[in-house]
Design an enzyme around this catalytic site. Structure first.
Site, mmCIF file in Angstrom:
data_model
loop_
_atom_site.group_PDB
_atom_site.id
_atom_site.type_symbol
_atom_site.label_atom_id
_atom_site.label_comp_id
_atom_site.label_asym_id
_atom_site.label_seq_id
_atom_site.Cartn_x
_atom_site.Cartn_y
_atom_site.Cartn_z
ATOM 1 N N ARG A 545 49.602 29.919 35.820
ATOM 2 C CA ARG A 545 49.967 29.768 34.407
ATOM 3 C C ARG A 545 50.519 28.381 34.115
ATOM 4 N NH1 ARG A 545 50.162 33.950 30.885
ATOM 5 N NH2 ARG A 545 49.760 36.025 31.744
ATOM 6 N N GLU A 578 50.117 37.596 39.615
ATOM 7 C CA GLU A 578 50.174 38.688 38.639
ATOM 8 C C GLU A 578 49.151 39.747 39.007
ATOM 9 O OE1 GLU A 578 49.998 37.552 34.562
ATOM 10 O OE2 GLU A 578 51.117 35.684 34.886
ATOM 11 N N GLU A 589 43.211 36.271 27.389
ATOM 12 C CA GLU A 589 44.466 35.529 27.473
ATOM 13 C C GLU A 589 44.235 34.161 28.102
ATOM 14 O OE1 GLU A 589 49.125 36.125 28.760
ATOM 15 O OE2 GLU A 589 47.604 37.422 29.643
ATOM 16 N N ASP A 646 40.962 30.496 19.107
ATOM 17 C CA ASP A 646 41.738 30.001 17.964
ATOM 18 C C ASP A 646 41.579 28.484 17.890
ATOM 19 O OD1 ASP A 646 43.446 29.857 15.831
ATOM 20 O OD2 ASP A 646 45.261 29.861 17.063
ATOM 21 N N HIS A 857 46.006 48.240 26.443
ATOM 22 C CA HIS A 857 44.957 47.737 27.328
ATOM 23 C C HIS A 857 44.055 46.852 26.465
ATOM 24 C CE1 HIS A 857 46.161 50.284 30.601
ATOM 25 N NE2 HIS A 857 45.943 51.403 29.921
ATOM 26 N N CYS A 859 41.796 44.919 27.267
ATOM 27 C CA CYS A 859 40.400 44.900 27.725
ATOM 28 C C CYS A 859 39.556 45.892 26.930
ATOM 29 C CB CYS A 859 40.316 45.261 29.209
ATOM 30 S SG CYS A 859 41.555 44.457 30.227
#
Length: 891
Positions: A545, A578, A589, A646, A857, A859
């Site tokens: 990240r 993660e 994400e 975005d 979720h 997904c």
């Protein structure tokens, strides 16, 4: 009955089987003739009823207190467009729906119309049965050898018929000429130009017609003149510049004047319909088997003449005549279609709209009249397919007749993927690369030398060519198969993308992407078996990240150099440290974080305009080309993996990705202040050189605010901008700002985008504004539509207490809170193509009342919602969840 009486009783136009010549000598006592006449009278009555229903749907009865749900005067009536009204009128006729009595303000018009229709039908019936013998039979001999028509001859026959009030000679001539390909091809040829006095004399020859017919003819002629006025001047102007081979020998304006006269007479109108039924199969046969156009290019004339009939879209044509004609028109060879496009491109927008509505109405009528499904495909309906092919000709005429810019194309500088032994192995394995030379191109587009992307502004908006009823019944999985296989037996509507909406095209692109992913996985498995390579069927990215850009850049650069085909595998993202399985949510994400980082204004890769809220590539950026390549790859992967980003680019970026350079008009949304200044310069009425003292040297600032000078021309600081050269100055200024100043950055950006999309039908299917919708989604969030399509699981139903409270809370959210909720539930704060109604969200019960927060979720767009005891607690827990949601972990 004597021979004269036999001639007098003939009034019906030719039908499909007996030729017009044979029908001319039939006896009025023949039962077949009487049957045809009775059928014609029924059609006339049906037509009148349908027209009354249509008028009721569009204009209403005039009674403000009307209670008829099928009347436009009813307060609860929902207005529909003319196309939908015509189809609805047909349905109302079939079920014998209620017809309103005309309001007193409209009764006069209605009564006059009924009287005229009844009188016409009665006169024809009496003539056909030999009942009216008080008048002298017409002298038919004068016209019996007439095998083609001119404008003068039509007026002459019309005058003769008007004198005796018997139009059977004209009906016979129309039946003979308009049912004969040779007759139509020879008719209405161009000759010397008429003076205004001659035209006035010709059009005044039928002064003896009754007042009703004269009034109708005048109205029709006025409407035709108004519609074709602009196109007439465009035709004259274009004929000077167009090369000879594009010209046609038919006098289009004369044809329009003739139709305006004849179609005003209901007794004559049916002749055109029946003649077209007889003509079309013969023309289709000629084009299919006899190669008639190559022998006589004037054969195109008959299609031009028929298409000028302004009644082609009327209900009586839709059943038989228009489908037959469309099948014939769709058989035209490519050069003939291109010639027709060039001719129609010089027509006015009104003429293009009339032809568009003609074919659209046929498609809509056929779609709603049949029940199409996976077993009965709309692709197998000959009428719909033929009408779509005909609509394509009008579509390209609409493009070519608009504001076209064939220049300003981006140079294709990408190096082709080198051939290798692996390609041979793929071929042996049956997995050879498809479309090695890139995505397909429409043959008509190639013949014309124009592309949709070249058209800045078409004559009609592109949206008018989309047929929504067709999109609703199209089985896209089957259609995509026909598109890829390219057989002559099966038609794919993806070959006519203009008729498909963005949702349908996006589904076709989804199938293409998924099949390509499957193909790449299969190739990888086969290589691992044959060559012992490591099995890696997916595009796996493992990133941290805190170093997401560096990790992604290094990994994607290695893939792009070693094997770019791996970019076409399905993406799987893993965040280091993660726990989470990527079923789509982790990828969403990942894309979000990468975009946030790359478009961070502190990095300086892009400039941000506070007025437009849009980003532009920074020509002074210190970032490497690899960073810009990464952005291109990310955009391509987002489309390929069906994710929304975005990003905020002006439209010129998407036009450049599609192969067009930016020009002055593109500055309007990318650099609005500069555009305004340059536009004022172009419109300045004084002396530009004396008053403004501008030269061909411009300045801009770098990343640190330092001024930089650039010469638009050699020694530009010594060349003043004058009234004479200011257009050149503006063009060069725009060229520098949109193309040259960012050339290095944009080439890298485009290279990354094409690494992923080079073999995709993306450019073939979508226009630039639709590409933006694919990448960015829609910012218009309709939560009412989302509620309608949401499903429930685990014990919840639409009527559950918690669900009712949930939607009440969500609808009360502010715009920003709604975006946070959408981000929390789906992984993006944008609506997909087609709006939130296309998003399949599921709300599942996650236990009884608890202090735990709602979870999701992303997904699968699933919201796990506990059964909270009160609405206040539900709102508090939901707001906390959507406000502090970031990162992935095991539930």
């Amino acid at each position: 009955m004597n021979s004269d009486e036999k001639q007098d009783c003939e009034c019906t136009p030719p039908q499909a089987k007996p030729s017009p010549a044979a029908r001319a000598d039939r006896s009025s006592g023949d039962p077949h003739i009487e049957t045809l006449e009775a059928s014609r009278m029924k059609r006339a009555a049906a037509k009148h009823l349908i027209e009354r229903y249509y008028q009721q749907l569009t204009e209403g009865c005039g009674n403000e207190a009307c209670t008829n749900e099928f009347c436009a005067s009813c307060p609860s009536f929902h207005r529909v467009d003319n196309n939908a009204a015509a189809i609805k009128a047909l349905d109302l006729y079939k079920i014998n729906a209620k017809l309103c009595d005309p309001h007193p303000s409209k009764k006069g018009t209605s009564a006059a119309y009924l009287e005229t229709s009844a009188k016409g039908a009665c006169n024809n019936a009496c003539s056909a049965r030999g009942m009216n013998r008080t008048e002298e039979p017409p002298a038919r001999d004068h016209f019996k050898d007439l095998n083609y028509l001119t404008e003068e001859k039509v007026y002459e026959i019309l005058e003769t018929c008007g004198e005796k009030e018997d139009y059977s000679p004209l009906i016979r001539v129309i039946g003979r000429v308009f049912s004969s390909a040779d007759g139509l091809v020879q008719s209405f040829r161009k000759n010397k130009q008429h003076t205004k006095e001659e035209l006035k004399s010709l059009q005044g020859k039928d002064e003896d017609k009754d007042e009703d017919e004269k009034e109708k003819a005048a109205c029709s002629a006025a409407a035709m003149e108004e519609d074709s006025g602009a196109s007439s001047s465009r035709l004259e102007a274009s004929s000077v510049n167009k090369p000879g081979p594009d010209e046609v020998s038919v006098d289009v304006e004369a044809v329009r004047r003739v139709y305006s006269k004849l179609l005003a007479n209901e007794k004559i109108e049916a002749a055109f319909l029946n003649a077209l039924v007889y003509l079309s199969p013969n023309v289709e046969c000629d084009l299919t088997y006899h190669n008639v156009y190559s022998r006589d290019p004037n054969y195109l004339n008959l299609f031009i003449i028929v298409m000028e009939n302004s009644n082609l879209h009327s209900p009586e044509y839709l059943e038989i005549a228009l489908p037959l004609f469309c099948k014939a028109l769709s058989k035209l060879p490519l050069p003939a279609q291109a010639k027709l496009v060039r001719l129609w491109s010089r027509y006015s927008a009104g003429q293009i709209r009339r032809m568009t509505e003609t074919f659209q109405q046929l498609i809509t009528y056929k779609v709603i009249s049949n029940e199409f499904n996976s077993r009965n495909l709309v692709n197998d309906d000959d009428a719909v397919v033929a009408a779509t092919k005909c609509l394509k000709i009008v579509y390209y005429a609409n493009v070519l007749g608009g504001d076209v810019d064939r220049d300003h194309n981006e140079e294709e500088d990408e190096e082709p993927i080198p051939e290798s032994s692996e390609l041979t192995l793929q071929e042996l394995l049956g997995e050879e690369r498809r479309n090695k030379k890139g995505p397909r191109v429409d043959p008509l587009e190639t013949e014309l030398g124009v592309k949709t992307i070249d058209c800045r502004k078409p004559l009609l908006p592109f949206e008018e060519f989309v047929n929504e009823p067709l999109n609703d019944v199209l089985e896209m999985d089957k259609d995509y198969t026909f598109f890829k296989v390219e057989t002559e037996n099966k038609f794919s509507f993806m070959t006519c993308p203009f008729i498909l909406n963005a949702v349908t095209k996006n589904l076709g692109l989804y199938y293409d992407n998924r099949i390509r992913m499957y193909s790449e996985r299969r190739i990888t498995v086969l290589y691992s078996l044959v060559q012992g390579q490591q099995l890696n069927p997916y595009l796996r990215l493992k990133v941290r990240r805190d170093h997401i850009i560096d990790d992604a850049l290094v990994r994607l650069e290695m893939i792009a150099m070693e094997n770019p085909a791996d970019l076409k595998k399905q993406l799987y993202v893993e965040f280091e440290g993660e726990q989470g399985v990527d079923e789509g949510g982790v990828s969403k994400e990942f894309f979000q974080l990468v975009v946030e980082e790359l478009f961070n204004r502190d990095i300086g890769m892009f400039t941000y305009d506070e007025t437009t809220k849009l980003c532009w590539l920074n020509p002074s950026s210190f970032e490497t080309e690899g960073q810009f390549t990464l952005i291109g790859i990310v955009l391509g992967l987002a489309i390929y993996n069906n994710c929304i980003l975005d990003v905020h680019f002006p439209m010129v970026v998407y036009r450049k990705l599609m192969g067009k350079k930016g020009t002055f008009r593109d500055l309007a949304d990318s650099h609005p202040v500069l555009f305004q200044s340059l536009n004022e310069l172009l419109e300045y009425e004084g002396s530009v050189e004396d008053d403004m003292m501008i030269t061909f040297q411009i300045s801009h600032t770098d990343l640190f605010g330092n001024p930089l000078m650039y010469d638009l021309r050699e020694n530009g600081d010594k060349i003043p901008v004058t009234n004479e050269n200011r257009k050149e100055f503006v063009a060069l200024y725009a060229e520098y700002m949109l193309n040259k100043s960012v050339e290095k950055q944009f080439k890298a950006f485009r290279r990354g985008f094409h690494m992923v999309t080079s073999e995709s039908p993306l450019k073939y299917l979508f226009r630039p504004e639709e590409i933006e919708l694919l990448i960015c989604g829609s910012r218009n969030l309709d939560f009412e539509a989302l509620e309608e399509t949401t499903e429930y699981d685990g014990g919840y139903t639409r009527d559950s207490r918690v669900i009712r409270s949930f939607w009440e809370i969500v609808h009360s959210f502010a715009e920003e809170q709604k975006r946070l909720f959408l981000q929390f539930t789906t992984g993006t704060d944008r609506a997909p193509v087609g709006g939130l109604g296309k998003l399949k969200m599921i709300i599942a019960k996650n236990g009884q009342d608890t202090d735990r927060l709602p979870t999701s979720h992303t997904c699968f767009n699933v919201l796990l919602l506990p059964e909270y005891s009160t609405q206040e607690k539900l709102k508090e827990r939901l707001l906390k969840a959507i406000t502090y949601a970031k990162g992935f972990g095991m539930l």
